[in-house]
Write a protein that holds these residues in place. Structure first.
Motif, PDB file in Angstrom:
ATOM      1  N   TRP A  47       0.841  -1.199   0.000  1.00  0.00           N
ATOM      2  CA  TRP A  47       0.000   0.000   0.000  1.00  0.00           C
ATOM      3  C   TRP A  47       0.878   1.252   0.000  1.00  0.00           C
ATOM      4  CZ3 TRP A  47      -4.981   1.056  -0.737  1.00  0.00           C
ATOM      5  CH2 TRP A  47      -5.423   2.319  -0.421  1.00  0.00           C
ATOM      6  N   ASP A  83      -6.023   7.517  -5.463  1.00  0.00           N
ATOM      7  CA  ASP A  83      -7.088   6.811  -6.172  1.00  0.00           C
ATOM      8  C   ASP A  83      -6.532   5.670  -7.015  1.00  0.00           C
ATOM      9  OD1 ASP A  83      -9.051   8.385  -5.087  1.00  0.00           O
ATOM     10  OD2 ASP A  83      -9.016   9.835  -6.736  1.00  0.00           O
ATOM     11  N   GLU A  84      -5.420   5.928  -7.701  1.00  0.00           N
ATOM     12  CA  GLU A  84      -4.821   4.875  -8.535  1.00  0.00           C
ATOM     13  C   GLU A  84      -4.313   3.725  -7.678  1.00  0.00           C
ATOM     14  OE1 GLU A  84      -1.818   7.005 -10.589  1.00  0.00           O
ATOM     15  OE2 GLU A  84      -3.151   7.695 -12.171  1.00  0.00           O
ATOM     16  N   SER A  85      -3.680   4.043  -6.552  1.00  0.00           N
ATOM     17  CA  SER A  85      -3.158   2.972  -5.698  1.00  0.00           C
ATOM     18  C   SER A  85      -4.303   2.179  -5.080  1.00  0.00           C
ATOM     19  CB  SER A  85      -2.243   3.539  -4.613  1.00  0.00           C
ATOM     20  OG  SER A  85      -2.944   4.379  -3.734  1.00  0.00           O
ATOM     21  N   ARG A  86      -5.364   2.869  -4.701  1.00  0.00           N
ATOM     22  CA  ARG A  86      -6.515   2.176  -4.126  1.00  0.00           C
ATOM     23  C   ARG A  86      -7.122   1.232  -5.155  1.00  0.00           C
ATOM     24  NH1 ARG A  86      -9.324   6.406  -2.276  1.00  0.00           N
ATOM     25  NH2 ARG A  86      -8.139   6.361  -0.355  1.00  0.00           N
ATOM     26  N   GLU A  87      -7.253   1.693  -6.402  1.00  0.00           N
ATOM     27  CA  GLU A  87      -7.798   0.849  -7.469  1.00  0.00           C
ATOM     28  C   GLU A  87      -6.910  -0.363  -7.714  1.00  0.00           C
ATOM     29  OE1 GLU A  87      -8.363   3.249 -10.911  1.00  0.00           O
ATOM     30  OE2 GLU A  87      -9.685   4.642  -9.872  1.00  0.00           O
ATOM     31  N   ALA A  88      -5.606  -0.165  -7.700  1.00  0.00           N
ATOM     32  CA  ALA A  88      -4.681  -1.269  -7.934  1.00  0.00           C
ATOM     33  C   ALA A  88      -4.763  -2.308  -6.813  1.00  0.00           C
ATOM     34  CB  ALA A  88      -3.253  -0.740  -8.057  1.00  0.00           C
ATOM     35  N   VAL A 102      -7.362  -2.815  -4.797  1.00  0.00           N
ATOM     36  CA  VAL A 102      -8.672  -3.467  -4.881  1.00  0.00           C
ATOM     37  C   VAL A 102      -8.662  -4.516  -5.990  1.00  0.00           C
ATOM     38  CG1 VAL A 102     -11.093  -3.087  -5.504  1.00  0.00           C
ATOM     39  CG2 VAL A 102      -9.977  -1.576  -3.866  1.00  0.00           C
ATOM     40  N   ALA A 103      -8.069  -4.199  -7.136  1.00  0.00           N
ATOM     41  CA  ALA A 103      -7.989  -5.168  -8.237  1.00  0.00           C
ATOM     42  C   ALA A 103      -7.163  -6.389  -7.828  1.00  0.00           C
ATOM     43  CB  ALA A 103      -7.395  -4.513  -9.476  1.00  0.00           C
ATOM     44  N   ARG A 116      -9.228  -8.512  -5.404  1.00  0.00           N
ATOM     45  CA  ARG A 116     -10.281  -9.244  -6.123  1.00  0.00           C
ATOM     46  C   ARG A 116      -9.710 -10.440  -6.875  1.00  0.00           C
ATOM     47  NH1 ARG A 116     -13.659  -4.062  -8.340  1.00  0.00           N
ATOM     48  NH2 ARG A 116     -14.848  -3.734  -6.424  1.00  0.00           N
TER      49      ARG A 116
END
Length: 92
Positions: free
Chosen positions: A56, A66-71, A73-74, A77
């Motif tokens: 993180w 936002d980009e790190s959070r999306e990465a 989360v992906a 998943r």
């Protein structure tokens, strides 16, 4: 500088052997054969937590939040999908 990787591997191996031997002896002394498995689970969980925090922070320093959070989360998943597939399929 060339000795850093082998030194790290040696230190990690010795520590792992020490913890393994300690947990086996604790299991024998306390007459609880489940202690090594439980200790392994706790240590693995701590390692995953520490690795997640480091990942993180690495994403946060390189990309916007936002980009790190999306990465992250992906990645989570994908990890969950893999676990579900393996659990549903059963042992190989």
């Amino acid at each position: 500088l060339c000795l850093a990787p082998p030194g790290t591997m040696a230190a990690m191996s010795l520590f792992t052997a020490f913890v393994g031997e300690l947990s086996v002896r604790m299991g024998e002394t306390l007459d609880r054969p489940d202690i090594p498995a439980k200790l392994t689970l706790v240590c693995s969980s701590v390692a995953v937590l520490v690795g997640s925090v480091w990942t993180w922070r690495a994403f946060s320093s390189v990309a916007s939040r936002d980009e790190s959070r999306e990465a992250v989360v992906a990645a989570v998943r994908a990890f969950v999908r893999t676990l579900r597939r393996r659990i549903l399929r059963g042992p190989a």
